[in-house]
Write an enzyme that holds these catalytic residues in place. Structure first.
Site, short mmCIF file in Angstrom:
data_model
loop_
_atom_site.label_atom_id
_atom_site.label_comp_id
_atom_site.label_asym_id
_atom_site.label_seq_id
_atom_site.Cartn_x
_atom_site.Cartn_y
_atom_site.Cartn_z
N SER A 2 -11.24 0.62 3.60
CA SER A 2 -10.51 0.29 4.83
C SER A 2 -9.72 1.51 5.30
CB SER A 2 -9.55 -0.87 4.57
OG SER A 2 -10.27 -2.04 4.22
N GLU A 24 -4.74 4.20 6.01
CA GLU A 24 -4.53 3.91 4.60
C GLU A 24 -4.78 5.12 3.72
OE1 GLU A 24 -6.25 0.79 1.26
OE2 GLU A 24 -5.79 0.08 3.27
N ARG A 39 0.81 -1.22 0.00
CA ARG A 39 0.00 0.00 0.00
C ARG A 39 0.84 1.27 0.00
NH1 ARG A 39 -2.29 -3.73 -1.00
NH2 ARG A 39 -4.29 -4.55 -0.24
#
Length: 350
Positions: A243, A342, A166
């Site tokens: 998320s 995130e 990520r």
């Protein structure tokens, strides 16, 4: 500043940004420049007003502060998608799921596990977007970047991007802006390897096996809908950034210590530098169940997926951040594990 100075890009004053994000929170921009072509985008970035402007595309992975004074925003809305010899080229503002659908329509496999992810094509390399065992680093051929420091644009390779879980070199850069992305896909029409157990089971395939890409897409969309992870205007569980936290990677010793402290198995996966834990499991087992903190809260955890912080219709950014901070601190207190956001936080921090 007029559209003529920006190759025809539309310029608007005093525009609310909340409707341009999937979380539906944010400030009013003093100036919004909408670039519907790469030419307009480059012109806006080269203009004096573009040097410090906030770049906004799909708005699906960003949390904007409630108040940001004198804010100029460049909205990335160039959206052309072309296919040639197994290479899909997408302009940065192209809707990501349209890129996936276009690839499948041309018999190309490799992107189907990433179906249903909201946002734009240009955002995918920034945080190495991934889901269900796949990530864009698996298929990216090259990325065209504009450098706001030099005014130049160049194609760079995956080796230049330093992709990780990520993340990439772009995630914390304020000068590199994605203009286009190319993906090299499977011309034989094979899906990506199905590494994610839940998805493999849904398709009755052994982990690591492959399936028809269209069937994989259908299965992924079904799984995402069940978790409130496919945008649906009436469903407030989808008013989120997906998320909110990444799955943390811990040492083997930390994992063993956690497993000894709790009843039952701890969901975990091997990672190159340790053991990856399921952030959603940590959140729920720290006492933050689906729907926390309750029906009257302006910001709540999704009723379908405890890892999503949602706006129930009248939340502010402050409400969202306060809830995310409570969850993060609770997981830290309970397990000694730090959760990392995130989405990109602009003008606000946890």
């Amino acid at each position: 500043m007029t559209g003529q100075e920006l190759a025809g890009a539309e310029v608007e004053a005093d525009v609310a940004l909340a409707p341009l994000t999937t979380l539906r929170v944010g400030p009013v921009a003093r100036r919004l420049i909408t670039a519907t072509s790469t030419e307009q985008l480059v012109a806006a970035l080269r203009a004096p007003v573009g040097r410090d402007a906030l770049i906004l595309a799909g708005g699906s992975n960003v949390v904007l502060a409630d108040d940001m004074s004198d804010l100029t925003v460049i909205r990335v809305a160039n959206s052309e998608i072309t296919v040639r010899d197994g290479i899909v080229r997408a302009e940065a503002g192209a809707n990501w799921d349209d890129v996936v659908v276009t690839a499948l329509a041309h018999g190309l496999g490799g992107l189907e596990c990433l179906s249903g992810i909201p946002g734009s094509a240009g955002a995918t390399p920034v945080q190495n977007v991934g889901a269900y065992g796949s990530e864009v680093a698996d298929t990216i051929r090259r990325v065209r970047l504009f450098d706001r420091r030099t005014g130049r644009d160049d194609w760079v390779t995956p080796q230049d991007m330093a992709f990780g879980y990520r993340t990439s070199v772009l995630k914390h850069s304020d000068h590199a802006v994605v203009l286009e992305v190319e993906f090299a896909l499977d011309v034989g029409g094979r899906s990506a390897p199905l590494r994610y157990g839940e998805l493999a089971r849904a398709l009755d395939v052994e982990p690591g096996g492959r399936a028809d890409p269209v069937a994989v897409r259908d299965a992924v969309l079904a799984l995402r809908r069940g978790k409130g992870m496919v945008l649906d205007e009436p469903d407030r569980d989808t008013w989120s950034v997906g998320s909110f936290f990444t799955n943390p990677v811990v040492t083997t010793a930390q994992h063993e210590r956690l497993a000894a402290e709790v009843d039952g198995p701890v969901p975990s996966y091997p990672a190159p530098d340790g053991v990856k834990l399921a952030a959603g499991w940590l959140v729920e087992h720290a006492g933050f169940g689906k729907g926390y903190p309750g029906d009257d809260a302006p910001a709540r955890l999704s009723t379908k997926h405890a890892l999503a912080v949602t706006n129930r219709g009248h939340a502010t950014t402050a409400d969202v951040i306060a809830l995310a901070r409570t969850v993060r601190d609770g997981v830290r207190t309970t397990f000694g594990i730090e959760l990392t956001p995130e989405p990109t936080l602009v003008g606000c921090t946890l």
